[in-house]
Design a protein around this motif. Structure first.
Motif, PDB file in Angstrom:
ATOM      1  N   ARG A 176       8.410  29.292 -32.211  1.00 13.41           N
ATOM      2  CA  ARG A 176       9.440  30.321 -32.262  1.00 13.41           C
ATOM      3  C   ARG A 176       9.236  31.268 -31.102  1.00 13.41           C
ATOM      4  O   ARG A 176       8.200  31.925 -30.984  1.00 13.41           O
ATOM      5  N   LEU A 177      10.232  31.345 -30.258  1.00 11.35           N
ATOM      6  CA  LEU A 177      10.218  32.266 -29.134  1.00 11.35           C
ATOM      7  C   LEU A 177      10.875  33.571 -29.540  1.00 11.35           C
ATOM      8  O   LEU A 177      11.825  33.584 -30.327  1.00 11.35           O
ATOM      9  N   SER A 178      10.371  34.656 -28.972  1.00 14.91           N
ATOM     10  CA  SER A 178      10.951  35.976 -29.210  1.00 14.91           C
ATOM     11  C   SER A 178      11.368  36.588 -27.884  1.00 14.91           C
ATOM     12  O   SER A 178      10.701  36.402 -26.866  1.00 14.91           O
ATOM     13  N   CYS A 179      12.435  37.351 -27.947  1.00 11.53           N
ATOM     14  CA  CYS A 179      12.923  38.088 -26.782  1.00 11.53           C
ATOM     15  C   CYS A 179      13.072  39.536 -27.227  1.00 11.53           C
ATOM     16  O   CYS A 179      14.012  39.862 -27.963  1.00 11.53           O
ATOM     17  N   ALA A 180      12.146  40.375 -26.805  1.00 14.93           N
ATOM     18  CA  ALA A 180      12.166  41.782 -27.180  1.00 14.93           C
ATOM     19  C   ALA A 180      12.825  42.590 -26.083  1.00 14.93           C
ATOM     20  O   ALA A 180      12.544  42.389 -24.899  1.00 14.93           O
ATOM     21  N   ALA A 181      13.699  43.508 -26.503  1.00  9.59           N
ATOM     22  CA  ALA A 181      14.460  44.276 -25.530  1.00  9.59           C
ATOM     23  C   ALA A 181      14.111  45.751 -25.593  1.00  9.59           C
ATOM     24  O   ALA A 181      13.741  46.279 -26.627  1.00  9.59           O
ATOM     25  N   SER A 182      14.244  46.401 -24.473  1.00 15.94           N
ATOM     26  CA  SER A 182      14.123  47.854 -24.404  1.00 15.94           C
ATOM     27  C   SER A 182      15.152  48.355 -23.405  1.00 15.94           C
ATOM     28  O   SER A 182      15.688  47.589 -22.603  1.00 15.94           O
ATOM     29  N   GLY A 183      15.438  49.625 -23.437  1.00 15.93           N
ATOM     30  CA  GLY A 183      16.427  50.163 -22.527  1.00 15.93           C
ATOM     31  C   GLY A 183      17.722  50.481 -23.266  1.00 15.93           C
ATOM     32  O   GLY A 183      17.697  50.922 -24.403  1.00 15.93           O
ATOM     33  N   ARG A 184      18.827  50.210 -22.631  1.00 13.38           N
ATOM     34  CA  ARG A 184      20.107  50.512 -23.247  1.00 13.38           C
ATOM     35  C   ARG A 184      20.313  49.702 -24.520  1.00 13.38           C
ATOM     36  O   ARG A 184      19.644  48.723 -24.754  1.00 13.38           O
TER      37      ARG A 184
END
Length: 122
Positions: A19-27
């Motif tokens: 399982r891959l994760s894509c964590a976001a930050s910013g807008r």
């Protein structure tokens, strides 16, 4: 501006799962469509899957349909790619990307992560 960080890659035997994760930050992440792409050595980057926060049916490449599932968490700050029944041909660097269009075309995605390596042994 959106920053994306992928994780969850690794080495797995054929038939296994990751399982891959894509964590976001910013807008606000939920204003963007999110896609997963991959690039194998010597090959062009190719589309894997994409998700819309607006409830549209996710998009999948034919090569992963029925094996991979893209999803997002309730806070809409992380997108996952569940990969089952992995094959050696799934070996690649996997990237997540965010953009303003719900599409399979990588040129339409604006923000990209650094990628995570997935290696499937036979």
């Amino acid at each position: 501006q959106v920053q994306l960080v992928e994780s969850g890659g690794g080495l797995v035997q054929a038939g296994g799962s990751l399982r891959l994760s894509c964590a976001a930050s910013g807008r606000t992440f939920s204003t963007y469509y999110v896609g997963w792409f991959r690039q194998a050595p010597g090959k062009e980057r190719e589309f894997v899957a994409a998700i819309s926060w607006r409830g549209s049916t996710p998009l999948y490449a034919d090569s992963v349909k029925g094996r991979f599932t893209i999803s997002g968490d309730n806070a809409k700050i992380t997108v996952y790619l569940q990969m089952n029944s992995l094959k050696p041909e799934d070996t690649a660097v996997y990237y997540c990307a965010a953009g303003n269009k719900f599409t399979m075309q990588d040129a339409q995605y604006v923000y990209w992560g650094q990628g995570t390596q997935v290696t499937v042994s036979s």
